[in-house]
Design a protein around this motif. Structure first.
Motif, PDB file in Angstrom:
ATOM      1  N   GLY A  66       3.302   9.336 -49.739  1.00  0.00           N
ATOM      2  CA  GLY A  66       4.486   8.820 -49.063  1.00  0.00           C
ATOM      3  C   GLY A  66       4.148   7.701 -48.091  1.00  0.00           C
ATOM      4  O   GLY A  66       2.989   7.365 -47.840  1.00  0.00           O
ATOM      5  N   CYS A  96       5.034   6.807 -40.991  1.00  0.00           N
ATOM      6  CA  CYS A  96       6.135   7.084 -40.080  1.00  0.00           C
ATOM      7  C   CYS A  96       5.626   6.949 -38.649  1.00  0.00           C
ATOM      8  O   CYS A  96       4.420   6.997 -38.399  1.00  0.00           O
ATOM      9  CB  CYS A  96       6.723   8.478 -40.318  1.00  0.00           C
ATOM     10  SG  CYS A  96       5.768   9.836 -39.601  1.00  0.00           S
ATOM     11  N   ARG A 131      12.301   7.656 -33.787  1.00  0.00           N
ATOM     12  CA  ARG A 131      11.475   8.061 -34.921  1.00  0.00           C
ATOM     13  C   ARG A 131      11.854   7.233 -36.126  1.00  0.00           C
ATOM     14  O   ARG A 131      13.029   6.887 -36.334  1.00  0.00           O
ATOM     15  CB  ARG A 131      11.624   9.557 -35.219  1.00  0.00           C
ATOM     16  CG  ARG A 131      13.041   9.978 -35.478  1.00  0.00           C
ATOM     17  CD  ARG A 131      13.224  11.501 -35.478  1.00  0.00           C
ATOM     18  NE  ARG A 131      12.379  12.147 -36.442  1.00  0.00           N
ATOM     19  CZ  ARG A 131      11.617  13.201 -36.165  1.00  0.00           C
ATOM     20  NH1 ARG A 131      11.590  13.705 -34.941  1.00  0.00           N
ATOM     21  NH2 ARG A 131      10.886  13.768 -37.093  1.00  0.00           N
ATOM     22  N   ASN A 181      11.162   7.164 -40.326  1.00  0.00           N
ATOM     23  CA  ASN A 181      10.644   7.712 -41.594  1.00  0.00           C
ATOM     24  C   ASN A 181       9.836   8.999 -41.417  1.00  0.00           C
ATOM     25  O   ASN A 181       9.006   9.329 -42.263  1.00  0.00           O
ATOM     26  CB  ASN A 181       9.780   6.676 -42.324  1.00  0.00           C
ATOM     27  CG  ASN A 181      10.557   5.431 -42.697  1.00  0.00           C
ATOM     28  OD1 ASN A 181      11.762   5.513 -42.959  1.00  0.00           O
ATOM     29  ND2 ASN A 181       9.888   4.288 -42.708  1.00  0.00           N
ATOM     30  N   CYS A 182      10.040   9.723 -40.348  1.00  0.00           N
ATOM     31  CA  CYS A 182       9.319  10.981 -40.136  1.00  0.00           C
ATOM     32  C   CYS A 182      10.207  12.162 -40.519  1.00  0.00           C
ATOM     33  O   CYS A 182      11.402  12.177 -40.208  1.00  0.00           O
ATOM     34  CB  CYS A 182       8.878  11.121 -38.680  1.00  0.00           C
ATOM     35  SG  CYS A 182       7.611   9.927 -38.183  1.00  0.00           S
ATOM     36  N   SER A 183       9.622  13.156 -41.156  1.00  0.00           N
ATOM     37  CA  SER A 183      10.373  14.339 -41.552  1.00  0.00           C
ATOM     38  C   SER A 183      10.650  15.221 -40.337  1.00  0.00           C
ATOM     39  O   SER A 183      10.024  15.073 -39.283  1.00  0.00           O
ATOM     40  CB  SER A 183       9.596  15.137 -42.610  1.00  0.00           C
ATOM     41  OG  SER A 183       8.395  15.638 -42.064  1.00  0.00           O
ATOM     42  N   ASP A 184      11.567  16.157 -40.496  1.00  0.00           N
ATOM     43  CA  ASP A 184      11.924  17.054 -39.400  1.00  0.00           C
ATOM     44  C   ASP A 184      10.797  18.008 -39.025  1.00  0.00           C
ATOM     45  O   ASP A 184      10.850  18.639 -37.967  1.00  0.00           O
ATOM     46  CB  ASP A 184      13.179  17.863 -39.769  1.00  0.00           C
ATOM     47  CG  ASP A 184      14.411  16.979 -39.929  1.00  0.00           C
ATOM     48  OD1 ASP A 184      14.419  15.875 -39.338  1.00  0.00           O
ATOM     49  OD2 ASP A 184      15.345  17.387 -40.653  1.00  0.00           O
ATOM     50  N   SER A 185       9.799  18.154 -39.900  1.00  0.00           N
ATOM     51  CA  SER A 185       8.696  19.064 -39.606  1.00  0.00           C
ATOM     52  C   SER A 185       7.733  18.502 -38.560  1.00  0.00           C
ATOM     53  O   SER A 185       6.865  19.226 -38.070  1.00  0.00           O
ATOM     54  CB  SER A 185       7.913  19.372 -40.888  1.00  0.00           C
ATOM     55  OG  SER A 185       7.379  18.181 -41.449  1.00  0.00           O
ATOM     56  N   ASN A 208       7.419  16.539 -34.788  1.00  0.00           N
ATOM     57  CA  ASN A 208       8.175  16.165 -33.598  1.00  0.00           C
ATOM     58  C   ASN A 208       7.289  16.349 -32.364  1.00  0.00           C
ATOM     59  O   ASN A 208       6.184  16.888 -32.449  1.00  0.00           O
ATOM     60  CB  ASN A 208       9.435  17.025 -33.468  1.00  0.00           C
ATOM     61  CG  ASN A 208      10.553  16.293 -32.760  1.00  0.00           C
ATOM     62  OD1 ASN A 208      10.315  15.322 -32.024  1.00  0.00           O
ATOM     63  ND2 ASN A 208      11.781  16.754 -32.951  1.00  0.00           N
ATOM     64  N   ILE A 248       3.241  19.775 -35.829  1.00  0.00           N
ATOM     65  CA  ILE A 248       3.578  19.760 -37.258  1.00  0.00           C
ATOM     66  C   ILE A 248       3.809  21.216 -37.673  1.00  0.00           C
ATOM     67  O   ILE A 248       2.898  22.041 -37.572  1.00  0.00           O
ATOM     68  CB  ILE A 248       2.457  19.128 -38.103  1.00  0.00           C
ATOM     69  CG1 ILE A 248       2.078  17.752 -37.545  1.00  0.00           C
ATOM     70  CG2 ILE A 248       2.889  18.999 -39.561  1.00  0.00           C
ATOM     71  CD1 ILE A 248       0.864  17.148 -38.215  1.00  0.00           C
ATOM     72  N   HIS A 279       1.261  16.484 -45.794  1.00  0.00           N
ATOM     73  CA  HIS A 279       0.984  16.096 -44.407  1.00  0.00           C
ATOM     74  C   HIS A 279      -0.447  15.589 -44.207  1.00  0.00           C
ATOM     75  O   HIS A 279      -0.781  15.098 -43.132  1.00  0.00           O
ATOM     76  CB  HIS A 279       1.207  17.290 -43.466  1.00  0.00           C
ATOM     77  CG  HIS A 279       2.646  17.666 -43.311  1.00  0.00           C
ATOM     78  ND1 HIS A 279       3.151  18.882 -43.702  1.00  0.00           N
ATOM     79  CD2 HIS A 279       3.701  16.978 -42.807  1.00  0.00           C
ATOM     80  CE1 HIS A 279       4.446  18.936 -43.441  1.00  0.00           C
ATOM     81  NE2 HIS A 279       4.802  17.786 -42.892  1.00  0.00           N
TER      82      HIS A 279
END
Length: 303
Positions: A58, A61, A74, A76-80, A82, A95, A102
């Protein structure tokens, strides 16, 4: 001038050393499915904090924070992924539920009055393999570590030779197959132990294997078990059949046929006999009258 030059050289050397220390990658392994927190050295009075993430799968991000606007963003970062805490006083990255996607490079950049600092991590995801141990067609103990990341290492506790084969998969996992051969191939291999070594955890299993041609006792046991099963099955069938026959004998006897008595026959014949007797009496009376009066029978009135 010479003193100033020496001071400048020392300052540059210290600066280069500091940059090299902060830019050094830190390898961080984590088992798939777990959570992890990557630290970023907190500095007082920071102006900006940026996490730059370059996964192997991928696109990149970023997570950013600006102190002058007290704002986070943020891209292009996934919710997992932060911030673990408030980025203005602890810019650590969390994470959750780590997956193979990842895996990659994570760099934290902090800017403030004291300078510019970075922390870089190389995140590697560990996938524990599934261990299985069985006997092949030739009676050789075979140990298989399925879909591990990285590839597992397999050892045998008993003395003998072993051969290994590796098979890679699309998601980056590797299956390792190891076969054990004892020095003597004519005896049973008892309690043969396979040991698997892996960063996500070690495992071991043991097994007994029989070489071809030396498993007569096992074959005999199988034959005896089969015969016993057949005998028991036939006995059960015979038992239930015998119970069924006994039930048939206990059924109610058929109703007795009605007896035909002589009295009934007499009662059936009696009306006819009475009728015939009456006819005979009438006939005899007419005959007597005819004879006494000499009247032709053809002129007699009908009776």
């Amino acid at each position: 001038m010479k003193a100033a030059g020496k001071t400048l050289c020392v300052f540059m050397l210290l600066t280069i050393t500091k940059v090299m220390e902060t830019a050094e990658n830190k390898s961080v392994p984590v088992t798939i499915g777990n959570s992890i927190v990557l630290l970023c050295n907190p500095k007082p009075n920071v102006t900006t904090v940026t996490w730059k993430i370059g996964p192997k799968v991928g696109g990149p991000c970023t997570l950013g924070y600006r102190a002058d606007q007290n704002k986070t963003d943020r891209t292009n970062c996934s919710d997992s992924m932060n911030w673990k805490y408030r980025p203005d006083w602890d810019p650590a990255l969390e994470i959750r539920q780590v997956g193979i996607a990842h895996e990659g490079e994570y760099t934290c950049e902090v800017a403030g009055p004291d300078g510019y600092f970075t922390d870089t991590y190389h995140l590697s995801v560990l996938v524990p393999p599934r261990l299985s141990l069985f006997c092949d067609d030739l009676g050789n103990p075979t140990c298989e570590a399925v879909a591990g990341k990285p590839a597992a290492q397999i050892f045998w506790a008993s003395g003998g030779n072993s051969t290994s084969k590796l098979e890679g998969h699309d998601e980056g996992t590797v299956t390792v197959l190891s076969k054990f051969r004892a020095y003597s191939t004519s005896t049973k291999l008892t309690n043969t132990t396979c040991i698997m070594s892996h960063p996500a955890g070690n495992q071991s299993k043991s097994i007994d294997c029989y070489p071809p041609g030396n498993n007569d006792s096992t074959l005999l046991a199988c034959i005896i078990s089969g015969l016993l099963s057949i005998i028991i099955f036939m006995a059960v069938i015979y038992y239930f059949k015998l119970r069924g026959d006994r039930k048939c004998y206990k059924t109610e006897p058929p109703e007795a046929a009605p007896t035909h008595s002589l009295q009934d026959d007499t009662m059936e014949v009696e009306p006819y006999t009475t009728y015939v007797q009456k006819e005979n009496i009438i006939y005899n009376s007419v005959s007597d009258l005819t004879v006494g009066q000499n009247i032709p029978q053809g002129l007699l009135p009908a009776t």
